[in-house]
Design a protein around this motif. Sequence first.
Motif, PDB file in Angstrom:
ATOM      1  N   TYR A 207       0.857  -1.183   0.000  1.00  0.00           N
ATOM      2  CA  TYR A 207       0.000   0.000   0.000  1.00  0.00           C
ATOM      3  C   TYR A 207       0.891   1.231   0.000  1.00  0.00           C
ATOM      4  CZ  TYR A 207      -3.325  -3.608   1.310  1.00  0.00           C
ATOM      5  OH  TYR A 207      -4.079  -4.756   1.335  1.00  0.00           O
ATOM      6  N   VAL A 216      -3.890   6.536  -2.152  1.00  0.00           N
ATOM      7  CA  VAL A 216      -3.204   5.303  -1.775  1.00  0.00           C
ATOM      8  C   VAL A 216      -3.357   4.339  -2.943  1.00  0.00           C
ATOM      9  CG1 VAL A 216      -5.238   4.443  -0.522  1.00  0.00           C
ATOM     10  CG2 VAL A 216      -2.994   3.444  -0.090  1.00  0.00           C
ATOM     11  N   VAL A 218      -2.749   0.436  -4.406  1.00  0.00           N
ATOM     12  CA  VAL A 218      -2.535  -0.967  -4.085  1.00  0.00           C
ATOM     13  C   VAL A 218      -1.648  -1.555  -5.174  1.00  0.00           C
ATOM     14  CG1 VAL A 218      -3.617  -3.203  -3.635  1.00  0.00           C
ATOM     15  CG2 VAL A 218      -4.796  -1.084  -2.978  1.00  0.00           C
ATOM     16  N   LEU A 280      -8.664  -2.282  -1.262  1.00  0.00           N
ATOM     17  CA  LEU A 280      -9.087  -1.448  -0.142  1.00  0.00           C
ATOM     18  C   LEU A 280     -10.469  -0.845  -0.369  1.00  0.00           C
ATOM     19  CD1 LEU A 280      -5.774   0.556   0.443  1.00  0.00           C
ATOM     20  CD2 LEU A 280      -6.577  -1.437   1.719  1.00  0.00           C
TER      21      LEU A 280
END
Length: 346
Positions: A207, A216, A218, A280
């Motif tokens: 992350y 953010v 992934v 996420l």
Amino acid sequence: MIETFLIGTYTHKSSEGVYELQLDTDKKQLQNLELVGRAGNPTYVTESKAHKVYAIDAESEDGKKIGGLKIFDAAEKPFKELGKTLTPGTSPAYVTVDEARQFVYTANYHTGIVTVYKIESDGTLTTTDTAKHTGAGPRPEQQDGPHPHFSDLTPDNRLVVCDLGNDTVYLYDVSDDGKLTEHSRFNCARGFGPRHIVFNTDKNVAYLVGELGSGVAVLDYDAAEGKFSLRQSLSTIPSDWTAHNGAAAVRLSTDQHYLYVSNRGFNSIATFKVEVNGELTLIDQIPSEGDFPRDFNFNADEKFVILVNQNTDNATLYSRNADSGKLTLVQKDFTVPEGVCVAPTK
């Protein structure tokens, strides 16, 4: 139970260096802030298992800036100074200890240099190698050149470096004698500004927090090949937030079920649920109860989170529900001058 944390700070106003902070888990309160090591702008600190503290240090010599690390022995209070590793230019932004190989790594935002140090028997440091980054990004305010902001270990003991200035994540192999060999690069979206990264070993993903993009990412991590690839991107702030924001610290719970990111500007901690596939979902935003929250950290059993707000000189304590992942305010307005880093003591 009393737990202790090291607090790194800027020293532009009232702070004098590195502090120690107590958390009383029974009373659910922060207490007893104590200056333990004088240093100039010790914005990041870390402690080894041998109880040596490595703190960023900024000083001046003949009117010119010098920066690097100050080494302390934490066996006594105030900490005993063991030495310094200072070179011309401004100080690094990040420091960490490689316990297995007895190295220390720093990332210098201002000079674009990643440094490897060997830990000597007395805890002092000797430089073994450096890597100089090049390149720039599209955002003139912080991407006028390379700005490595983070250098730490991958689960398979490579060195991963996040360069906010050139939108690149570097992977280095580290030899037994502390030499760096570049293994691969991951190019982020232009203007993302990668700042910090954490790894989910259950899902083989990482992350990556982008300060400038308030996002953010992934990333799939192929350890065999030593390469990253993008899977998902999310925002850390609401879509209708138009004022300045910079995403900052990122923490993953030990069970790897929840991810947390601090926002400076929107002044909050964003909580993300880790789905079965490692992706996420944003589930909560909680105010930081102050301005410019740079860093936060869990206590030992992760039932509490401590956050420091740099501009308002205060720390905030939250309780954490391990099942839902959500944070609840417990205490605010505990005075911590110019707080930047929260690091549990060893």
